[in-house]
Design an enzyme around this catalytic site. Sequence first.
Site, mmCIF file in Angstrom:
data_model
loop_
_atom_site.group_PDB
_atom_site.id
_atom_site.type_symbol
_atom_site.label_atom_id
_atom_site.label_comp_id
_atom_site.label_asym_id
_atom_site.label_seq_id
_atom_site.Cartn_x
_atom_site.Cartn_y
_atom_site.Cartn_z
ATOM 1 N N CYS A 2 0.869 -1.200 -0.059
ATOM 2 C CA CYS A 2 0.123 0.000 0.007
ATOM 3 C C CYS A 2 0.822 1.210 0.073
ATOM 4 C CB CYS A 2 -0.778 -0.019 1.269
ATOM 5 S SG CYS A 2 -2.220 -1.383 1.169
ATOM 6 N N GLU A 35 1.963 -4.027 -5.935
ATOM 7 C CA GLU A 35 1.170 -5.232 -6.004
ATOM 8 C C GLU A 35 0.049 -4.727 -6.571
ATOM 9 O OE1 GLU A 35 -1.634 -6.508 -2.103
ATOM 10 O OE2 GLU A 35 0.569 -6.932 -1.768
#
Length: 360
Positions: free
Chosen positions: A287, A321
């Site tokens: 994140c 990601e």
Amino acid sequence: MSVTEGAVSSASSPSPPSSVKSPAPEPILGVFYHVQRTDKTWHVAEVIQKRENPESKKLEYYVHYKEFNRRMDEWVYPSRINVKQGPVEDNPKELESILETLDGRERKVTRNLKRKHDEINHVQKSYAEMDPTTAALEKEHEALTKIKYIDKIQIGKFEINTWYFSPYPEEYGKQPKLWVCEYCLKYMKFEKTYQKHLNECLWKQPPGNEIYRKGLCSVFEVNGGDHKLYCQNLCLLAKLFLDHKTLYFDVEPFLFYVLTEVDRHGAHIVGYFSKEKESPENNNVACILTLPPFQRKGYGKFLIAFSYELSKLEQCVGSPEKPLSDLGKLSYRSYWSWVLLDILKNAEGTVTIKDLRFVF
């Protein structure tokens, strides 16, 4: 006698005064109306929920603006909902019907323009535009996070409007405003408690090790296993500004890199990124977030560049990601455009794609 009876009859059923107005109709949940946004423009929006604001004690309605990302959802007073005009028919297939009238190249160009428009303006994809698995997951996610109760947070000197739902504990999660300590990230319901905490809090920087310092910028590496509560609070704070973030409490497998601005008072949080300690896919970012007051100042590019520098130190090829959020895509595209343009600007002679492979 008949006159007296007539007078009594007339007095018992008087006509209603002309000055009395009938109550205004209330918005109906699940129905679309024209709603005025804070910029004074009117847009079609669905009324999703209603509440009595705990602070103002006034009735509010939670609305989602059609064709806008969910971070634009907000609580509004009834005066901003055009109930008099009545419900607006929701017609999500309007554009599709226009596209059906086009053919071949025209249709392809129009779809490409729509895609670019949607990316730039952060227009959320409809379920019909997603594959079945993604659509199912998106529906489940939306059901769980549909209503954002926390409108604002106070962190340091900034009062920030929130974007999305975050799963704070029940007694905090339904407050219109939370106060957050910018050093330890403890969250509070009341300003009085917050002011008392500021006088007592001994923290002046994130926990963990300071691994970078240049000028006013400093980066701290925080181990989720060593500082679990701080990292959980960081994730809850980040979720207010990230739609598809699912990491809240399982922080032990992650490292957090917290970017701060340093002055004589302490190290003030600007943003952060997290990464798995062991990633089979070599993901170098799980994140990433720059808090709204610090956006568009180059900090996002700095965090992305820092993640790649860590990958270089680990001697591995890293990437963020997937999937990226809409703002994540824009940030990474902006970063790589900046990197490539800088290389081309300083290159001598012709540069090929093959040459670029050996630059990084």
